[in-house]
Design a protein around this motif. Structure first.
Motif, PDB file in Angstrom:
ATOM      1  N   HIS A 207     -65.388  -7.344  -8.873  1.00 25.98           N
ATOM      2  CA  HIS A 207     -64.490  -8.321  -7.964  1.00 25.98           C
ATOM      3  C   HIS A 207     -64.543  -9.418  -8.548  1.00 25.98           C
ATOM      4  O   HIS A 207     -63.894 -11.113  -8.288  1.00 25.98           O
ATOM      5  CB  HIS A 207     -63.970  -8.010  -7.293  1.00 25.98           C
ATOM      6  N   THR A 208     -64.003  -9.321 -10.106  1.00 30.05           N
ATOM      7  CA  THR A 208     -64.456 -10.898 -10.511  1.00 30.05           C
ATOM      8  C   THR A 208     -62.804 -11.341 -10.974  1.00 30.05           C
ATOM      9  O   THR A 208     -61.516 -10.460 -10.610  1.00 30.05           O
ATOM     10  CB  THR A 208     -64.759 -11.278 -12.081  1.00 30.05           C
ATOM     11  N   TYR A 209     -62.433 -12.504 -12.071  1.00 26.65           N
ATOM     12  CA  TYR A 209     -60.685 -13.082 -11.904  1.00 26.65           C
ATOM     13  C   TYR A 209     -60.587 -12.612 -13.605  1.00 26.65           C
ATOM     14  O   TYR A 209     -60.925 -13.168 -14.858  1.00 26.65           O
ATOM     15  CB  TYR A 209     -61.138 -14.176 -11.616  1.00 26.65           C
ATOM     16  N   LYS A 210     -60.258 -11.559 -14.245  1.00 25.44           N
ATOM     17  CA  LYS A 210     -59.352 -11.227 -15.357  1.00 25.44           C
ATOM     18  C   LYS A 210     -58.220 -10.933 -15.706  1.00 25.44           C
ATOM     19  O   LYS A 210     -56.997 -10.566 -14.984  1.00 25.44           O
ATOM     20  CB  LYS A 210     -60.645  -9.901 -16.274  1.00 25.44           C
ATOM     21  N   GLN A 211     -57.622 -11.711 -16.437  1.00 27.12           N
ATOM     22  CA  GLN A 211     -56.018 -12.170 -16.138  1.00 27.12           C
ATOM     23  C   GLN A 211     -55.681 -12.627 -17.877  1.00 27.12           C
ATOM     24  O   GLN A 211     -55.773 -13.273 -18.714  1.00 27.12           O
ATOM     25  CB  GLN A 211     -54.534 -13.790 -15.580  1.00 27.12           C
TER      26      GLN A 211
END
Length: 313
Positions: A207-211
């Motif tokens: 549940h990392t952060y990629k945007q």
């Protein structure tokens, strides 16, 4: 610095004498020494952030000195790494100073050869063994990353490479090529493997952060996009507390020797972060693609299972 360089040099000398006893002893010492090289590299890393010392001049002097041990050029790597900090988790900028991640939609659009290449790149033996060797010997020797305003950074790479070449050739001539390679190669390879593994776990958790840049948020990229790698105290010490990676990304101006203190004095920073232990971190090896719909990393197996379900429907 004393507790990093003195043990490293001492173990390196001991490795030299151990060649007369057993190369298995040499390799065992190399594994331990690789962690001290990680510790030296963390000093270089902090100098690149201008956080290790108060003086910019001395940060650069110490960082440049560390680079002859780590084999990673100081200015060029620091520029790449600082770019990573400013753009951590941005899908448009994922290939500079970071590990390439394809989204599900991107991977779906790949040709068979592109899929093969990406799958090969994400294989553990490539990612954690061959990859670090290529990264140290090739990626950091040649200016592959070229952005506007990086001209001086690329120029600085030349003297760093030349001095390092002279140093290594001199050692090889003094000790003999065979002995030098038997000593330096395992330490460098193990160091690269440990460094890449830590970096991987810190940014490739489920549940990392990629945007995409238009939706990107710095705070979320630091807290959600990084982990707290919870390890035994000795490994935190050997790796310069880099396990507190969420705090480091929140403020790269905090030196490694203050990260633990910062976490203790600000418990809110530990409240929302993803905490990963060593056994749990092994699962990260199966995280291959970023699923934008679910906002999580998925495996190739999960991707192909869904593809079959979509085709059947």
């Amino acid at each position: 610095m004393f507790t990093s360089f003195i043990p490293y040099i001492g173990l390196w000398v001991l490795m030299y004498f151990s060649l007369d006893w057993s190369y298995w002893i040499t390799l065992s010492l190399a594994l331990l020494n690789a962690f001290f090289l990680v510790r030296i590299f963390i000093i270089q890393h902090d100098c690149g952030h201008q956080s290790f010392l108060k003086s910019k001049r001395w940060n650069n002097v110490v960082g440049f000195f560390c680079s002859f041990f780590s084999s990673i050029p100081y200015h060029y790597w620091a520029t790449n790494h600082n770019f990573h900090h400013v753009h951590n988790g941005q899908l448009e900028n994922i290939e500079i100073g970071d590990i390439k991640v394809a989204t599900v939609e991107e991977f779906r659009s790949y040709t068979p050869m592109q899929r093969f290449g990406y799958r090969l790149y994400r294989m553990p033996i490539v990612m954690f063994l061959l990859g670090p060797i290529y990264y140290i010997l090739i990626v950091n020797r040649l200016p592959f990353a070229r952005l506007k305003g990086w001209k001086q950074t690329i120029i600085d790479l030349i003297p760093n490479n030349l001095v390092m070449a002279v140093l290594y050739v001199g050692l090889a001539w003094f000790l003999g090529w065979k002995k030098f390679l038997l000593l330096q190669l395992p330490v460098t390879v193990l160091f690269g493997t440990i460094a890449v593994w830590f970096f991987y776990v810190q940014h490739q958790h489920e549940h990392t952060y990629k945007q995409w840049q238009k939706n990107w948020d710095y705070l979320l990229s630091a807290i959600r996009g990084s982990t707290f790698y919870k390890l035994p105290r000795v490994f935190n010490w050997l790796t310069g507390n880099i396990g507190y990676h969420h705090i480091h990304h929140l403020s790269s101006g905090i030196p490694n020797y203050n990260l633990k203190r910062c976490a203790k004095e600000n418990p809110v920073l530990q409240k929302y972060v993803t905490t990963v232990g060593f056994v749990e971190s092994l699962k990260c090896m199966f995280h291959k693609l970023w699923d934008e719909e679910q906002q999580r990393m998925i495996s190739f197996r999960e991707f192909y299972r869904r593809e079959r379900q979509l085709q059947a429907a």
